[in-house]
Design a protein around this motif. Structure first.
Motif, short mmCIF file in Angstrom:
data_model
loop_
_atom_site.label_atom_id
_atom_site.label_comp_id
_atom_site.label_asym_id
_atom_site.label_seq_id
_atom_site.Cartn_x
_atom_site.Cartn_y
_atom_site.Cartn_z
N SER A 53 0.82 -1.21 0.00
CA SER A 53 0.00 0.00 0.00
C SER A 53 0.86 1.25 0.00
O SER A 53 0.59 2.22 -0.74
N MET A 54 1.91 1.27 0.82
CA MET A 54 2.81 2.42 0.85
C MET A 54 3.49 2.64 -0.50
O MET A 54 3.57 3.77 -0.99
N ALA A 55 3.96 1.55 -1.10
CA ALA A 55 4.64 1.67 -2.39
C ALA A 55 3.68 2.18 -3.46
O ALA A 55 4.03 3.06 -4.25
N ALA A 56 2.48 1.61 -3.49
CA ALA A 56 1.51 2.03 -4.50
C ALA A 56 1.10 3.48 -4.31
O ALA A 56 1.01 4.25 -5.27
N GLY A 57 0.86 3.86 -3.06
CA GLY A 57 0.46 5.24 -2.80
C GLY A 57 1.55 6.24 -3.17
O GLY A 57 1.28 7.28 -3.75
N GLU A 58 2.80 5.89 -2.84
CA GLU A 58 3.91 6.78 -3.16
C GLU A 58 4.11 6.85 -4.67
O GLU A 58 4.41 7.92 -5.21
N ALA A 139 10.76 6.41 -5.33
CA ALA A 139 9.94 6.72 -4.17
C ALA A 139 9.17 5.48 -3.68
O ALA A 139 9.06 5.24 -2.47
N ALA A 140 8.65 4.70 -4.63
CA ALA A 140 7.87 3.51 -4.25
C ALA A 140 8.75 2.49 -3.54
O ALA A 140 8.36 1.95 -2.49
N TRP A 141 9.92 2.22 -4.10
CA TRP A 141 10.80 1.24 -3.47
C TRP A 141 11.29 1.72 -2.11
O TRP A 141 11.39 0.93 -1.15
N ALA A 142 11.62 3.00 -2.01
CA ALA A 142 12.09 3.54 -0.74
C ALA A 142 11.01 3.42 0.33
O ALA A 142 11.30 3.03 1.48
N SER A 143 9.78 3.71 -0.03
CA SER A 143 8.68 3.61 0.94
C SER A 143 8.45 2.16 1.35
O SER A 143 8.22 1.88 2.53
N MET A 144 8.50 1.26 0.38
CA MET A 144 8.27 -0.15 0.70
C MET A 144 9.35 -0.69 1.63
O MET A 144 9.04 -1.36 2.63
N VAL A 145 10.60 -0.38 1.33
CA VAL A 145 11.70 -0.87 2.17
C VAL A 145 11.63 -0.27 3.57
O VAL A 145 11.79 -0.97 4.58
N ALA A 146 11.38 1.04 3.65
CA ALA A 146 11.31 1.70 4.96
C ALA A 146 10.17 1.13 5.80
O ALA A 146 10.34 0.87 7.00
N PHE A 147 9.02 0.94 5.18
CA PHE A 147 7.88 0.38 5.91
C PHE A 147 8.20 -1.02 6.40
O PHE A 147 7.90 -1.39 7.55
N THR A 148 8.80 -1.83 5.55
CA THR A 148 9.12 -3.22 5.91
C THR A 148 10.10 -3.27 7.07
O THR A 148 9.93 -4.06 8.01
N VAL A 149 11.13 -2.44 7.01
CA VAL A 149 12.11 -2.41 8.10
C VAL A 149 11.44 -2.04 9.42
O VAL A 149 11.70 -2.66 10.47
N GLY A 150 10.58 -1.03 9.37
CA GLY A 150 9.88 -0.63 10.58
C GLY A 150 8.93 -1.71 11.09
O GLY A 150 8.85 -1.97 12.29
N ALA A 151 8.23 -2.38 10.18
CA ALA A 151 7.25 -3.39 10.57
C ALA A 151 7.89 -4.64 11.16
O ALA A 151 7.27 -5.35 11.96
N LEU A 152 9.13 -4.91 10.76
CA LEU A 152 9.80 -6.11 11.27
C LEU A 152 10.03 -6.06 12.77
O LEU A 152 10.03 -7.10 13.43
N LEU A 153 10.21 -4.88 13.32
CA LEU A 153 10.49 -4.77 14.76
C LEU A 153 9.36 -5.34 15.62
O LEU A 153 9.60 -6.27 16.40
N PRO A 154 8.14 -4.84 15.51
CA PRO A 154 7.08 -5.41 16.34
C PRO A 154 6.76 -6.86 15.98
O PRO A 154 6.41 -7.66 16.87
N LEU A 155 6.87 -7.20 14.71
CA LEU A 155 6.57 -8.57 14.29
C LEU A 155 7.53 -9.56 14.93
O LEU A 155 7.11 -10.58 15.51
N LEU A 156 8.82 -9.30 14.83
CA LEU A 156 9.81 -10.22 15.39
C LEU A 156 9.78 -10.20 16.92
O LEU A 156 9.95 -11.24 17.56
N THR A 157 9.56 -9.03 17.49
CA THR A 157 9.54 -8.93 18.95
C THR A 157 8.41 -9.74 19.55
O THR A 157 8.62 -10.52 20.49
#
Length: 223
Positions: A53-58, A139-157
């Motif tokens: 969604s972030m990638a598509a929106g960006e 912009a799309a790839w940057a948003s996707m990567v940034a979102f994924t990196v951020g989302a991994l923290l709560p998921l793995l924790t």
């Protein structure tokens, strides 16, 4: 440098979105069930859906911006072709407004126009570099990567923490991460850091609290 800072700020904000949205989902599901597999599946789904969604929106947003830039450049080319003297006068006046004397403004405008008419007018009138338009794919790839990196923290924790502590450990780690993203975004924007950190942390904690409460109520009702 300004372009790099804008990209860095966008990356930080994308990571922040990944942290908050995914944390809200996994904490909400944890409030409804202690099933580790269910929590992990919900977190992965939130990560994938959010990143796409972030990638598509960006991509859509930046593509629209680039289309507007191209449209303005086409108009500028036509004006330069149909009324070169009028455009030269317009450029001269723009430099006068910036504090340059009339004779020097005329000289600068004429020499820049002779060198690269479109580039000179696009930069002064529109703030656009014709050779460096915004790229929606970047912009799309940057948003996707940034979102994924951020989302991994709560998921793995929440996935790998002990069952009796997973919610608290996740809330704690997410709070620290949000404080860091708030501090970083404020540093890039040269704004007060404590205020930015407080806003970021408050929003994330509120999101986790609300989703946990809803998950607990729904889980109790279904149970």
């Amino acid at each position: 440098m300004a372009a790099r800072l804008n990209w860095l700020r966008a990356a930080v904000l994308g990571a922040n979105d990944g942290i908050v949205s995914t944390a809200g989902v996994v904490v909400g599901v944890a409030g409804a069930t202690s099933d580790k597999a269910a929590i992990m599946i919900a977190g992965i789904a939130a990560l994938v859906a959010g990143a796409i969604s972030m990638a598509a929106g960006e991509y859509v947003s930046v593509s629209t911006q680039r289309d507007s830039e191209r449209s303005m450049l086409r108009l500028e080319r036509r004006e330069l072709r149909e009324d070169p003297e009028g455009e030269l006068e317009e450029l001269t006046q723009l430099y006068q407004v910036k504090g340059i004397s009339r004779p020097l403004a005329e000289q600068v405008a004429r020499e820049l126009t002779d060198h690269d008419a479109l580039g000179a007018h696009a930069e002064a009138e529109l703030g656009i570099d014709p050779d460096d338009l915004t790229n929606p794919w970047h912009a799309a790839w940057a948003s996707m990567v940034a979102f994924t990196v951020g989302a991994l923290l709560p998921l793995l924790t929440i996935t790998f923490s002990p069952a009796n502590l997973r919610t608290w450990v996740t809330v704690f780690s997410v709070t620290l991460a949000l404080a860091l993203t708030g501090w970083t975004s404020a540093r890039f924007g040269r704004s007060p850091r404590p205020r930015a950190m407080a806003r970021t942390v408050t929003g994330g904690v509120l999101a986790m609290g609300v989703t946990y409460l809803i998950g607990a109520l729904v889980g109790t009702g279904l149970g």
